[in-house]
Design an enzyme around this catalytic site. Structure first.
Site, short mmCIF file in Angstrom:
data_model
loop_
_atom_site.label_atom_id
_atom_site.label_comp_id
_atom_site.label_asym_id
_atom_site.label_seq_id
_atom_site.Cartn_x
_atom_site.Cartn_y
_atom_site.Cartn_z
N HIS A 1 99.19 112.05 43.73
CA HIS A 1 99.37 112.25 42.29
C HIS A 1 98.21 113.06 41.72
O HIS A 1 97.16 112.49 41.38
CB HIS A 1 99.46 110.90 41.59
CG HIS A 1 100.58 110.03 42.08
ND1 HIS A 1 100.52 109.35 43.29
CD2 HIS A 1 101.78 109.72 41.53
CE1 HIS A 1 101.65 108.68 43.46
NE2 HIS A 1 102.42 108.88 42.41
N GLY B 1 102.60 103.90 31.56
CA GLY B 1 103.30 102.93 32.41
C GLY B 1 102.68 101.56 32.33
O GLY B 1 103.39 100.54 32.28
N ASN C 1 99.09 111.11 27.70
CA ASN C 1 99.49 112.45 28.14
C ASN C 1 100.97 112.76 27.90
O ASN C 1 101.45 113.83 28.27
CB ASN C 1 99.12 112.68 29.61
CG ASN C 1 99.85 111.73 30.56
OD1 ASN C 1 100.95 111.27 30.29
ND2 ASN C 1 99.22 111.44 31.70
N HIS D 1 105.89 69.88 37.86
CA HIS D 1 107.34 69.80 37.64
C HIS D 1 108.05 70.60 38.73
O HIS D 1 108.75 71.57 38.47
CB HIS D 1 107.71 70.30 36.24
CG HIS D 1 107.13 69.45 35.15
ND1 HIS D 1 105.77 69.31 34.97
CD2 HIS D 1 107.73 68.69 34.18
CE1 HIS D 1 105.55 68.50 33.94
NE2 HIS D 1 106.71 68.10 33.45
N PRO E 1 100.69 98.46 41.20
CA PRO E 1 101.70 97.91 40.28
C PRO E 1 101.16 98.00 38.85
O PRO E 1 100.14 97.38 38.52
CB PRO E 1 101.84 96.46 40.75
CG PRO E 1 101.32 96.44 42.15
CD PRO E 1 100.23 97.47 42.17
N SER F 1 101.21 68.74 29.96
CA SER F 1 102.14 68.54 31.07
C SER F 1 101.50 68.81 32.42
O SER F 1 101.74 68.10 33.40
CB SER F 1 103.36 69.46 30.90
OG SER F 1 104.07 69.14 29.72
N GLU G 1 102.33 83.51 31.43
CA GLU G 1 102.12 83.19 32.84
C GLU G 1 101.68 84.40 33.67
O GLU G 1 100.77 84.29 34.49
CB GLU G 1 103.39 82.59 33.46
CG GLU G 1 103.78 81.23 32.92
CD GLU G 1 104.69 81.33 31.69
OE1 GLU G 1 105.15 80.29 31.21
OE2 GLU G 1 104.93 82.47 31.22
N ARG H 1 106.42 65.58 38.72
CA ARG H 1 106.36 64.87 37.44
C ARG H 1 106.48 63.37 37.68
O ARG H 1 105.86 62.56 36.99
CB ARG H 1 107.50 65.35 36.54
CG ARG H 1 107.50 64.69 35.17
CD ARG H 1 108.78 64.98 34.42
NE ARG H 1 108.75 64.43 33.07
CZ ARG H 1 109.82 64.25 32.31
NH1 ARG H 1 111.02 64.57 32.78
NH2 ARG H 1 109.72 63.74 31.11
N ILE I 1 103.71 111.91 29.24
CA ILE I 1 104.59 112.21 30.37
C ILE I 1 104.81 110.96 31.22
O ILE I 1 103.88 110.20 31.49
CB ILE I 1 104.02 113.34 31.24
CG1 ILE I 1 103.98 114.66 30.47
CG2 ILE I 1 104.82 113.52 32.53
CD1 ILE I 1 105.35 115.19 30.07
#
Length: 679
Positions: free
Chosen positions: A30, A158, A187, A468, A117, A385, A417, A527, A189
């Site tokens: 790239h 992105g 940019n 849980h 990612p 919890s 999360e 739980r 793009i």
């Protein structure tokens, strides 16, 4: 008058062309973003505090390339600033086994986190900024400022479109992390074309709403002074700063401003005209003028090495002035836990009362929290919890809120999360032996699977307190009841996935998770109350799997995890009444069991004994250990936990019935252990 000279501009051109040459040599990569971002990279790195001879120095400034596809830019910088990155390494960009993989990877000196990612890097950077603020608030004293570093980030459109960046950036604004400065590569793009096909929000207003300082550099292509001025202004803010940097992707290329320059090498004639444009010989590649090396050596490398020496002297003086805290800092920097910390871990006997494993987890955390100051916990808005907040804990909050302070070690992540997972990776990557843990329901760890995968890939030893853990949670029903979750996470390499059956196994899970320096862990917790089992022990459970209860010449082995182990024990009693002898195996963690010798594994699952697995989740993955599997390959149901177990026949009788069928099916047949394989 500009503070930058022709040599600075030569350095920018050098960065650009090194990136282009890498992509051309590999015929892959790239080039667009590096061409646009090189001026900002030059300004930032020239003033960064770093020591390439000691890249893990705790008080270094950190740089995160969230748009990891632009890694040719980062590798160029690592070479120019004296890290273990040669021109030959650059020439092997994207080659198998090289130091220059297609996206930055954590183990390379100078690469702070693995990125690729999109959205993960900016979220990791939030974690680094949290860790720095906590370390500073914990150990800095008047005239002894051990920690005052910055975290810088490059990110693109992105990254901003990925939800994880919104979660992390929102929390960063709330926490007023003034040591975090992000540069947004505006940019216009994307791979699909102009950004207007999918993204027309006002990013500046969005980040202002998050509580960030927002600045704009209108000409990021070559206005070094404007970039520097924005950087100086950002350092004066009491909040995190987003600098919107308007650039031209592929600056200087014949295809500048086009999506075609994003992810493909420039054509040969384009590379030649680019080099001519920037004053380089078009027939030469991987050229670094000596003046550029000299510039960075004088501006950054030598001052950084000297700053590291001064910091070492400061730490020595700190130890003399504050012996206890100083020893703690040195211990943490060495990556060690306090001697004897394991004595704080609880153990149990069968006479102890039945307790939910989430409560047993709380007991462990309470017991070790004060002993291990490197623990930095939190929950995604499920503290009551998950039971993740230790007694006496202080929240990590901006002091101005009155809700806590930066020395606090409990983070209120909110319902974020994925952000929590990526932030924990950044906390771990900061160093100083930080061990972050975060709580949510097991089913919602799936929201964060991208971050969990990067934990495993990078070797960040973060801990998920995942409560849980089954249909046993009851009335909340199938939207909250995990089915496929453990199978999914067990399939990720280098990830512990614990599902402990009692108190000793919970302790074992934490002991292994905390002592393992390069493997993250998910600890799945119930739980409902679970009995303390006859035959369990921490010493056995740390192996990941063991014989809980045995008989002479078993007719079958029943292997189980978590809340079903106790039911399997009762099923064995039902079978005994029918003269069927069952070995009971508890397998709380596939990963840890897989680390044991083949001899040990076969002693648990030998030839000649049919094996039935019992787990109230998907059966996928159990064929590795069992001949037959009793699980739940459908969604659960809403109702009282015991009633839901009854509905799906996860009862002593239900297990015994399937055990009888297993014994009958394999009677008279040669039974080979699933673990007895050719390789």
């Amino acid at each position: 008058m500009s503070q930058y000279t022709d040599i600075d501009r030569l350095a920018v051109s050098t960065i650009r062309l090194l990136a282009v040459d890498q992509v051309s040599a590999a015929n892959s990569g790239h080039p667009g973003a590096p061409l646009g971002l090189a001026p900002a990279a030059h300004v930032i790195w020239k003033q960064m505090r770093l020591n390439p001879k000691n890249p893990e120095w705790i008080n270094r400034d950190r740089f995160v390339l969230s748009n990891g596809h632009a890694c040719a830019l980062l590798y160029s910088l690592l070479h120019l600033f004296g890290y273990d990155m040669s021109i030959e390494d650059l020439k092997h960009f994207r080659h198998l086994g090289s130091k220059t993989p297609g996206h930055p990877e954590f183990e390379l000196p100078g690469v702070e986190v693995t990125t690729g990612p999109l959205g993960q890097g900016i979220s990791n950077a939030v974690g680094m900024a949290i860790a720095q603020a906590n370390f500073a608030a914990t150990y800095n004293k008047p005239d002894y400022e051990l920690s005052d570093s910055y975290t810088y980030v490059f990110l693109g459109d992105g990254c901003l479109q990925e939800g994880v960046s919104s979660e992390a950036s929102s929390l960063a604004g709330h926490l007023r992390l003034k040591n975090l400065i992000a540069f947004y590569d505006d940019n216009q793009i994307t791979i699909d074309g102009n950004i207007n096909v999918s993204f027309d929000e006002d990013v500046s207003k969005r980040y202002e709403a998050y509580g960030w300082e927002v600045l704009h550099v209108e000409n990021g292509n070559d206005d070094l002074d404007a970039i520097s001025k924005a950087l100086e202004q950002a350092k004066l803010s009491d909040r995190p700063t987003l600098i919107k940097l308007t650039t031209t992707i592929g600056f200087g290329s014949l295809n500048a401003g086009s999506h075609s320059v994003h992810g493909a090498p420039l054509k040969a004639d384009d590379v030649k005209q680019l080099k001519v444009k920037f004053g380089f010989n078009p027939e030469e590649s991987f050229v670094v003028p000596q003046e550029v090396y000299d510039l960075y050596n004088k501006s950054t490398i030598e001052p950084g090495i000297e700053a590291n020496k001064q910091w070492d002297a400061l730490l020595d003086a700190y130890v003399g002035q504050f012996p206890e805290l100083g020893a703690e800092v040195k211990r943490r920097l060495a990556g060690e836990f306090p001697e004897g910390w394991e004595s704080k871990l609880p153990t149990y006997t069968p006479e102890d009362s039945a307790v939910a494993s989430r409560k047993l987890s709380e007991i462990v955390l309470d017991n070790v929290f004060d002993t291990l100051p490197e623990l930095l916990g939190g929950s995604a808005d499920l503290t009551p919890s998950n039971l993740t907040r230790s007694k006496g804990a202080v929240d990590f909050q901006p002091p101005i809120t009155g809700l806590g302070d930066y020395s606090g070690r409990y983070i209120r992540y909110g319902v974020r999360e994925h952000g929590m997972g990526a932030i924990m990776n950044g906390i771990s990557a900061f160093g100083a032996n930080y061990r972050p843990y975060g709580g949510t329901f097991l089913n919602f760890v799936s929201y964060a699977s991208g971050a969990v995968r990067l934990s495993a890939l990078s070797g960040h030893p973060v801990i998920w307190v995942a409560t849980h853990d089954s249909i046993g949670l009851g009335e909340d029903g199938p939207t909250h009841q995990p089915i496929e979750t453990l199978a999914h996470f067990r399939a990720i390499p280098n990830l512990q996935v614990w599902r402990p059956a009692d108190g000793n196994e919970v302790t074992a899970a934490y002991k292994v998770a905390l002592t393992n320096k390069h493997t993250p862990a998910i600890i799945a917790l119930s739980r409902q109350n679970l009995p303390q089992l006859q035959g369990s022990s921490v010493e056995k459970a740390v192996k990941g799997g063991y014989i809980l209860q045995d008989v002479d010449q078993p007719d079958l082995a029943i292997v189980s995890t978590g809340s079903e182990v106790g039911i399997a024990v009762e099923a064995a009693k039902v079978l005994a009444e029918k003269n069927i002898k069952a070995r009971i195996v508890s397998l709380p963690d596939f990963h840890s069991f897989g680390q044991q010798s083949k001899e040990y594994q076969l002693s648990v699952f030998p030839d000649g004994v049919p094996i039935l697995s019992v787990e109230v989740l998907a059966t996928s993955g159990w064929s590795k250990y069992a001949h037959q599997s009793f699980g739940l390959d459908r969604f659960g149901a809403s109702g009282k936990g015991p009633a839901v177990y009854e509905k799906f026949e996860f009862t002593p009788q239900g297990i015994a019935t399937r055990a009888e069928k297993t014994v009958e099916f394999y009677k008279g047949k040669q039974v080979i252990s699933p673990l007895n394989t050719a390789f």
